[in-house]
Design an enzyme around this catalytic site. Structure first.
Site, PDB file in Angstrom:
ATOM      1  N   ILE A  13      -1.449  -6.114  -6.704  1.00  0.00           N
ATOM      2  CA  ILE A  13      -2.125  -4.848  -6.988  1.00  0.00           C
ATOM      3  C   ILE A  13      -1.959  -4.470  -8.461  1.00  0.00           C
ATOM      4  N   ASP A  61      13.909  -6.877 -15.412  1.00  0.00           N
ATOM      5  CA  ASP A  61      14.166  -6.452 -14.034  1.00  0.00           C
ATOM      6  C   ASP A  61      14.229  -4.922 -14.025  1.00  0.00           C
ATOM      7  N   THR A 136       3.718   2.846   0.512  1.00  0.00           N
ATOM      8  CA  THR A 136       3.000   2.218   1.615  1.00  0.00           C
ATOM      9  C   THR A 136       2.908   3.130   2.831  1.00  0.00           C
ATOM     10  N   ASP A 137       1.925   2.869   3.693  1.00  0.00           N
ATOM     11  CA  ASP A 137       1.836   3.607   4.953  1.00  0.00           C
ATOM     12  C   ASP A 137       2.907   3.152   5.951  1.00  0.00           C
ATOM     13  N   GLU A 138       3.572   2.025   5.651  1.00  0.00           N
ATOM     14  CA  GLU A 138       4.564   1.501   6.617  1.00  0.00           C
ATOM     15  C   GLU A 138       5.771   2.421   6.761  1.00  0.00           C
ATOM     16  N   TYR A 163      11.804  -3.892   4.803  1.00  0.00           N
ATOM     17  CA  TYR A 163      10.846  -3.567   3.723  1.00  0.00           C
ATOM     18  C   TYR A 163      10.475  -2.091   3.783  1.00  0.00           C
ATOM     19  N   LYS A 167      11.246   0.998   1.165  1.00  0.00           N
ATOM     20  CA  LYS A 167      10.203   1.796   0.512  1.00  0.00           C
ATOM     21  C   LYS A 167      10.386   3.280   0.868  1.00  0.00           C
ATOM     22  N   LYS A 202       0.527 -13.332   2.491  1.00  0.00           N
ATOM     23  CA  LYS A 202      -0.038 -12.205   3.239  1.00  0.00           C
ATOM     24  C   LYS A 202      -1.206 -12.714   4.084  1.00  0.00           C
ATOM     25  N   LEU A 203      -1.500 -11.989   5.161  1.00  0.00           N
ATOM     26  CA  LEU A 203      -2.426 -12.492   6.182  1.00  0.00           C
ATOM     27  C   LEU A 203      -3.723 -13.098   5.618  1.00  0.00           C
ATOM     28  N   PRO A 218      -1.832 -19.307  11.940  1.00  0.00           N
ATOM     29  CA  PRO A 218      -0.771 -18.743  12.799  1.00  0.00           C
ATOM     30  C   PRO A 218      -0.899 -17.236  13.015  1.00  0.00           C
ATOM     31  N   TYR A 220       0.397 -13.940  14.827  1.00  0.00           N
ATOM     32  CA  TYR A 220       1.638 -13.479  15.471  1.00  0.00           C
ATOM     33  C   TYR A 220       1.342 -12.756  16.790  1.00  0.00           C
ATOM     34  N   ASN A 262      -5.688  -7.974  14.064  1.00  0.00           N
ATOM     35  CA  ASN A 262      -5.510  -9.189  13.248  1.00  0.00           C
ATOM     36  C   ASN A 262      -6.444 -10.314  13.676  1.00  0.00           C
ATOM     37  N   ASP A 297       6.086 -13.802  17.779  1.00  0.00           N
ATOM     38  CA  ASP A 297       5.792 -12.555  17.067  1.00  0.00           C
ATOM     39  C   ASP A 297       6.797 -12.291  15.940  1.00  0.00           C
TER      40      ASP A 297
HETATM   41  P1  NAD Z   1       3.455  -8.214  -5.054  1.00  0.00           P
HETATM   42  O1  NAD Z   1       4.591  -8.788  -4.272  1.00  0.00           O
HETATM   43  O2  NAD Z   1       2.182  -8.974  -5.147  1.00  0.00           O
HETATM   44  O3  NAD Z   1       3.933  -7.945  -6.553  1.00  0.00           O
HETATM   45  C1  NAD Z   1       5.177  -7.386  -6.862  1.00  0.00           C
HETATM   46  C2  NAD Z   1       5.397  -7.533  -8.369  1.00  0.00           C
HETATM   47  O4  NAD Z   1       6.641  -6.902  -8.686  1.00  0.00           O
HETATM   48  C3  NAD Z   1       5.500  -8.994  -8.837  1.00  0.00           C
HETATM   49  O5  NAD Z   1       4.791  -9.167 -10.028  1.00  0.00           O
HETATM   50  C4  NAD Z   1       6.995  -9.185  -9.049  1.00  0.00           C
HETATM   51  O6  NAD Z   1       7.302 -10.156 -10.048  1.00  0.00           O
HETATM   52  C5  NAD Z   1       7.424  -7.779  -9.487  1.00  0.00           C
HETATM   53  N1  NAD Z   1       8.842  -7.529  -9.209  1.00  0.00           N
HETATM   54  C6  NAD Z   1       9.510  -7.746  -8.039  1.00  0.00           C
HETATM   55  N2  NAD Z   1      10.818  -7.421  -8.206  1.00  0.00           N
HETATM   56  C7  NAD Z   1      10.951  -6.951  -9.480  1.00  0.00           C
HETATM   57  C8  NAD Z   1      12.039  -6.446 -10.234  1.00  0.00           C
HETATM   58  N3  NAD Z   1      13.272  -6.358  -9.712  1.00  0.00           N
HETATM   59  N4  NAD Z   1      11.807  -6.036 -11.499  1.00  0.00           N
HETATM   60  C9  NAD Z   1      10.568  -6.124 -12.054  1.00  0.00           C
HETATM   61  N5  NAD Z   1       9.513  -6.635 -11.390  1.00  0.00           N
HETATM   62  C10 NAD Z   1       9.696  -7.024 -10.118  1.00  0.00           C
HETATM   63  O7  NAD Z   1       3.217  -6.751  -4.475  1.00  0.00           O
HETATM   64  P2  NAD Z   1       1.854  -5.954  -4.251  1.00  0.00           P
HETATM   65  O8  NAD Z   1       1.281  -6.347  -2.972  1.00  0.00           O
HETATM   66  O9  NAD Z   1       1.062  -6.036  -5.495  1.00  0.00           O
HETATM   67  O10 NAD Z   1       2.444  -4.488  -4.068  1.00  0.00           O
HETATM   68  C11 NAD Z   1       2.679  -3.647  -5.204  1.00  0.00           C
HETATM   69  C12 NAD Z   1       3.243  -2.314  -4.743  1.00  0.00           C
HETATM   70  O11 NAD Z   1       2.311  -1.691  -3.875  1.00  0.00           O
HETATM   71  C13 NAD Z   1       4.540  -2.417  -3.954  1.00  0.00           C
HETATM   72  O12 NAD Z   1       5.367  -1.360  -4.344  1.00  0.00           O
HETATM   73  C14 NAD Z   1       4.117  -2.279  -2.510  1.00  0.00           C
HETATM   74  O13 NAD Z   1       5.145  -1.700  -1.746  1.00  0.00           O
HETATM   75  C15 NAD Z   1       2.936  -1.349  -2.630  1.00  0.00           C
HETATM   76  N6  NAD Z   1       1.905  -1.487  -1.600  1.00  0.00           N
HETATM   77  C16 NAD Z   1       1.360  -2.709  -1.303  1.00  0.00           C
HETATM   78  C17 NAD Z   1       0.343  -2.816  -0.365  1.00  0.00           C
HETATM   79  C18 NAD Z   1      -0.295  -4.136  -0.009  1.00  0.00           C
HETATM   80  O14 NAD Z   1      -1.091  -4.199   0.935  1.00  0.00           O
HETATM   81  N7  NAD Z   1      -0.025  -5.201  -0.732  1.00  0.00           N
HETATM   82  C19 NAD Z   1      -0.095  -1.656   0.296  1.00  0.00           C
HETATM   83  C20 NAD Z   1       0.498  -0.425  -0.010  1.00  0.00           C
HETATM   84  C21 NAD Z   1       1.482  -0.356  -0.970  1.00  0.00           C
HETATM   85  O1  DAU Z   2       0.435  -1.392   5.236  1.00  0.00           O
HETATM   86  C1  DAU Z   2       0.724  -1.662   3.893  1.00  0.00           C
HETATM   87  C2  DAU Z   2       1.544  -2.930   3.817  1.00  0.00           C
HETATM   88  O2  DAU Z   2       0.670  -4.004   4.110  1.00  0.00           O
HETATM   89  C3  DAU Z   2       2.200  -3.138   2.454  1.00  0.00           C
HETATM   90  O3  DAU Z   2       3.116  -2.115   2.239  1.00  0.00           O
HETATM   91  C4  DAU Z   2       2.909  -4.487   2.399  1.00  0.00           C
HETATM   92  O4  DAU Z   2       3.424  -4.714   1.097  1.00  0.00           O
HETATM   93  C5  DAU Z   2       1.906  -5.567   2.730  1.00  0.00           C
HETATM   94  O5  DAU Z   2       2.549  -6.826   2.762  1.00  0.00           O
HETATM   95  C6  DAU Z   2       1.238  -5.285   4.084  1.00  0.00           C
HETATM   96  O6  DAU Z   2       2.173  -5.436   5.178  1.00  0.00           O
HETATM   97  P1  DAU Z   2       1.771  -6.156   6.563  1.00  0.00           P
HETATM   98  O7  DAU Z   2       3.010  -6.652   7.187  1.00  0.00           O
HETATM   99  O8  DAU Z   2       0.867  -5.315   7.353  1.00  0.00           O
HETATM  100  O9  DAU Z   2       0.890  -7.376   5.950  1.00  0.00           O
HETATM  101  P2  DAU Z   2       0.820  -8.936   6.276  1.00  0.00           P
HETATM  102  O10 DAU Z   2      -0.345  -9.474   5.510  1.00  0.00           O
HETATM  103  O11 DAU Z   2       2.122  -9.617   6.131  1.00  0.00           O
HETATM  104  O12 DAU Z   2       0.442  -8.940   7.826  1.00  0.00           O
HETATM  105  C7  DAU Z   2      -0.717  -8.285   8.303  1.00  0.00           C
HETATM  106  C8  DAU Z   2      -0.724  -8.439   9.818  1.00  0.00           C
HETATM  107  O13 DAU Z   2      -0.964  -9.814  10.138  1.00  0.00           O
HETATM  108  C9  DAU Z   2       0.582  -8.080  10.487  1.00  0.00           C
HETATM  109  O14 DAU Z   2       0.309  -7.467  11.728  1.00  0.00           O
HETATM  110  C10 DAU Z   2       1.267  -9.423  10.722  1.00  0.00           C
HETATM  111  C11 DAU Z   2       0.102 -10.372  10.918  1.00  0.00           C
HETATM  112  N1  DAU Z   2       0.302 -11.756  10.442  1.00  0.00           N
HETATM  113  C12 DAU Z   2       0.739 -11.951   9.185  1.00  0.00           C
HETATM  114  C13 DAU Z   2       0.936 -13.220   8.695  1.00  0.00           C
HETATM  115  C14 DAU Z   2       1.449 -13.437   7.287  1.00  0.00           C
HETATM  116  C15 DAU Z   2       0.010 -12.811  11.278  1.00  0.00           C
HETATM  117  O15 DAU Z   2      -0.431 -12.645  12.438  1.00  0.00           O
HETATM  118  N2  DAU Z   2       0.208 -14.081  10.805  1.00  0.00           N
HETATM  119  C16 DAU Z   2       0.677 -14.333   9.550  1.00  0.00           C
HETATM  120  O16 DAU Z   2       0.875 -15.515   9.181  1.00  0.00           O
END
Ligand code: NAD
Ligand code: DAU
Length: 364
Positions: A13, A61, A136-138, A163, A167, A202-203, A218, A220, A262, A297
């Protein structure tokens, strides 16, 4: 010129956000990107901006007090957009302490350094300073299958995974700074993002990559867990609106009213991959629903997430612009056009991760 300190800008992001901001504001802004370059951070995501005079990359960091203090001392930071985090639920189940370290202690350090630098000496903060904490909404836990149940900004926190607990901890710290010091901040709680540059743990990118390589897909449990999917650019626009239009101290839920099981997501990916691959491509015929494999799962797997985005719509006029089918097509096209990116991020340690995470998972 406004200076943004973006943490985690080399991740999914964060890199989309930096592209979005330069596309929107061009040379009227400066961005300093602080990233530790963990497995999830990839400077290649920002290749096209790396030589811009308005961009600076600092490898550090967020837990490193001296390094973060130095950045604040060297740059006149107006706005922090704090993305850096460990972000993958499955990894948090294996290594919970790392999530506490980065997500809780790292956020505490970011808040402390910003507070130290931005404090005017009399307990107030100069106008225009803002710390946007991207969450996050989690943190709200899991919803029942009842289609009328949603997460609101007032929903009590009930995280289940290491996680989401980490958060939630970081959100609570930001809340406490706002309440205790009137520290100028906002929190955003967003649903699942998808789009370019997402790491294939991620999925959605995992399924795209597996399907293109003829590997099983795969899913879950029973595949009926529900997530609320949002195209990443819509999330970036929401953050931009929060920076420019939101009242300080407000929290906003961000989500697309786009709930899907999913299994629906996986079937859509299969369909769109088949539509997008040329008929002559030998991979096309091999991609089908027979690749779907139901596996053991995820532990503590949240059943359903669904955001009520009413507040951000009402206060800031935000709504998602990208419909799911269109967003998935754009995402798949991006991965087609960037197969070398995918090859590079899945070489090296990725297959070790994959084998450790999926190798021992029983089929069900
Ligand atoms: P990501 O895992 O793709 O990227 C995380 C980044 O943070 C990477 O560039 C990594 O190198 C850096 N990082 C990790 N640890 C660090 C540290 N100690 N110091 C400095 N940099 C560090 O994550 P993302 O999916 O881009 O998510 C970004 C943010 O958005 C997160 O805070 C996550 O909780 C939040 N978020 C993600 C989603 C989603 O669906 N991906 C949804 C809602 C919120
Ligand atoms: O809701 C916001 C969150 O969404 C963010 O805060 C997290 O950073 C981000 O990783 C994401 O979390 P989820 O756990 O929802 O995302 P993920 O892509 O890991 O999984 C999405 C759904 O798919 C979840 O129900 C688990 C399932 N899954 C995931 C993987 C990786 C599978 O069934 N198979 C898989 O291999």
């Amino acid at each position: 010129m406004k200076t943004y300190l973006v943490t985690g800008g080399c991740g999914f992001i964060g890199s989309n956000f930096i592209h979005y901001m330069f596309r929107t504001y061009g040379e009227t802004i400066r961005i300093v990107n602080v990233d530790a370059l963990t497995y999830a951070g990839n400077p290649e995501n920002l290749k096209d901006v790396e030589n811009s005079p308005n961009y600076r990359f600092v490898r550090a960091d967020i837990c490193d007090k001296e390094a973060i203090r130095r950045v604040f001392a060297e740059e006149d930071v107006d706005v922090v957009v704090h993305f850096a985090a460990e972000s993958h639920v499955d990894r948090s189940i294996v290594q919970p302490e790392l999530f506490v370290q980065t997500n809780v202690l790292g956020t505490a350090n970011m808040l402390n350094c910003a507070r130290e630098q931005w404090n005017d000496g009399d307990g107030t903060f100069r106008e225009g300073r803002r710390f946007v904490h991207v969450s996050t909404d989690e943190v709200y836990g899991s919803l029942p299958e009842d289609p009328d149940a949603y997460f609101y900004e007032t929903t009590p926190y009930a995280p289940h995974s290491p996680y989401s607990a980490s958060k939630a901890g970081s959100d609570m710290l930001v809340r406490s700074y706002m309440d205790t010091y009137r520290f100028p901040a906002n929190i955003t709680n967003c649903s699942n993002n998808y789009g370019p540059y997402q790491f294939p743990e991620k999925l959605i990118p995992l399924m795209i990559n597996n399907a293109l390589n003829g590997r099983s897909l795969p899913v879950y449990g029973d595949g009926r867990n529900v997530r609320d999917w949002l195209y990443v650019e819509d999330h970036c626009r929401a953050i931009d609106l929060v920076i420019h239009k939101a009242e300080l101290f407000e929290t906003y839920n961000v989500g697309g009213h786009n709930e899907k099981q999913n299994i629906e997501i996986v079937k859509t990916i299969i369909e769109v991959l088949r539509e997008e691959l040329p008929e002559t491509d030998p991979r096309r015929e091999k991609i089908g629903e027979d690749l779907i494999t139901y596996v053991e799962d995820r532990k503590g797997h949240d059943r359903r997430y669904a955001i009520a985005p009413d507040k951000i719509h009402r206060d800031l006029g935000w709504e998602p612009k990208t419909m799911f089918r269109e967003g998935i097509r754009k995402t798949i096209r991006w991965y087609f056009e960037n197969m070398d990116w995918m090859e590079r991020v899945t070489s090296g340690d990725y297959m070790k991760y994959y084998d450790a995470m999926y190798g021992g998972r029983k089929e069900i």
